[in-house]
Enzyme design. Sequence first.
Site, PDB file in Angstrom:
ATOM      1  CB  SER A  71      -9.721  -1.332  -4.252  1.00 33.89           C
ATOM      2  OG  SER A  71      -9.054  -1.373  -3.017  1.00 33.89           O
TER       3      SER A  71
HETATM    4  N1  SAH Z   1      -8.684   1.737  -0.670  1.00 34.49           N
HETATM    5  C1  SAH Z   1      -7.360   1.754  -1.224  1.00 34.49           C
HETATM    6  C2  SAH Z   1      -6.738   0.385  -1.107  1.00 34.49           C
HETATM    7  C3  SAH Z   1      -5.277   0.434  -1.154  1.00 34.49           C
HETATM    8  S1  SAH Z   1      -4.491  -1.124  -0.847  1.00 34.49           S
HETATM    9  C4  SAH Z   1      -7.428   2.181  -2.683  1.00 34.49           C
HETATM   10  O1  SAH Z   1      -8.401   1.876  -3.353  1.00 34.49           O
HETATM   11  O2  SAH Z   1      -6.484   2.790  -3.170  1.00 34.49           O
HETATM   12  C5  SAH Z   1      -4.542  -1.224   0.908  1.00 34.49           C
HETATM   13  C6  SAH Z   1      -3.853  -0.140   1.686  1.00 34.49           C
HETATM   14  O3  SAH Z   1      -3.873  -0.539   3.063  1.00 34.49           O
HETATM   15  C7  SAH Z   1      -2.380   0.086   1.340  1.00 34.49           C
HETATM   16  O4  SAH Z   1      -2.183   1.428   1.056  1.00 34.49           O
HETATM   17  C8  SAH Z   1      -1.646  -0.335   2.602  1.00 34.49           C
HETATM   18  O5  SAH Z   1      -0.451   0.398   2.859  1.00 34.49           O
HETATM   19  C9  SAH Z   1      -2.681  -0.083   3.673  1.00 34.49           C
HETATM   20  N2  SAH Z   1      -2.472  -0.795   4.924  1.00 34.49           N
HETATM   21  C10 SAH Z   1      -2.043  -2.064   5.126  1.00 34.49           C
HETATM   22  N3  SAH Z   1      -1.981  -2.334   6.430  1.00 34.49           N
HETATM   23  C11 SAH Z   1      -2.401  -1.208   7.084  1.00 34.49           C
HETATM   24  C12 SAH Z   1      -2.564  -0.852   8.454  1.00 34.49           C
HETATM   25  N4  SAH Z   1      -2.296  -1.705   9.461  1.00 34.49           N
HETATM   26  N5  SAH Z   1      -3.017   0.386   8.746  1.00 34.49           N
HETATM   27  C13 SAH Z   1      -3.307   1.283   7.764  1.00 34.49           C
HETATM   28  N6  SAH Z   1      -3.164   1.006   6.458  1.00 34.49           N
HETATM   29  C14 SAH Z   1      -2.718  -0.221   6.126  1.00 34.49           C
END
Ligand code: SAH
Length: 221
Positions: A71
């Site tokens: 993010s």
């Molecule tokens: N906070 C993270 C955001 C990553 S993007 C950062 O800053 O790196 C969002 C993440 O949510 C991805 O890794 C994706 O695989 C995860 N995601 C999507 N759907 C999900 C679910 N149902 N349960 C857990 N993780 C999920």
Amino acid sequence: MSTDIDLRGIGMTSQRTRSRLVERLREQGILSEHVLDVISATPRHALIDEALAHRAYEDTALPIGFNQTISQPYIVARMTEALLADGPVETVLEVGTGSGYQTAILAQLAAKVYTVERIGGLLTRAKERLGAMGYRNIFFRHSDGGLGWPEKGPFDAIIVTASPRIVPEALLDQLADNGRMLVPVGESRQQELLRLVKSGDDIEQTVLESVKFVPLLAGKS
Ligand code: SAH
């Protein structure tokens, strides 16, 4: 805690570039000195691949593999600030570990962070990196975070870093009384960052701003 990684990472410039990032976040309206201090102290470059490390302190999302992104720092700051706005929290559930950057920020501001990721490869990498950085108050789970982590709830705060079309019922159930949830809700091109506060059977909802997150997907891989 971050010094070793700093030196092994992109070197002596990283504290200076991080301070510049903090100045930019301040200009964009982030007010919490507490949150800004933690961002200033957290080596974002250590949570992304080396090839992209030189871009770690730009205020942008960056690819982390598996079609996902770390993010944007502004969004991390904004969500963290909103999560803590009514005072400190003991336990936080994070849905969507991804790179572990938001996780690292939360681990410095809450007593315990429970983080759930559906992509096993991302979870393993984040767990290794956050472990090497010395955090001992983060608990990891490979599963569909839309279902929360019922055995560990209720949580004082829940932060969802992928976008569901509607707020998952299971997460509302696992929010403690007076607990707060930050969640980006909507279709892929149009999402609103919501702040929800639970009060008995009522949920008070505030729209913070328009955002663009990857979708919250069901199941795990
Ligand atoms: N906070 C993270 C955001 C990553 S993007 C950062 O800053 O790196 C969002 C993440 O949510 C991805 O890794 C994706 O695989 C995860 N995601 C999507 N759907 C999900 C679910 N149902 N349960 C857990 N993780 C999920």
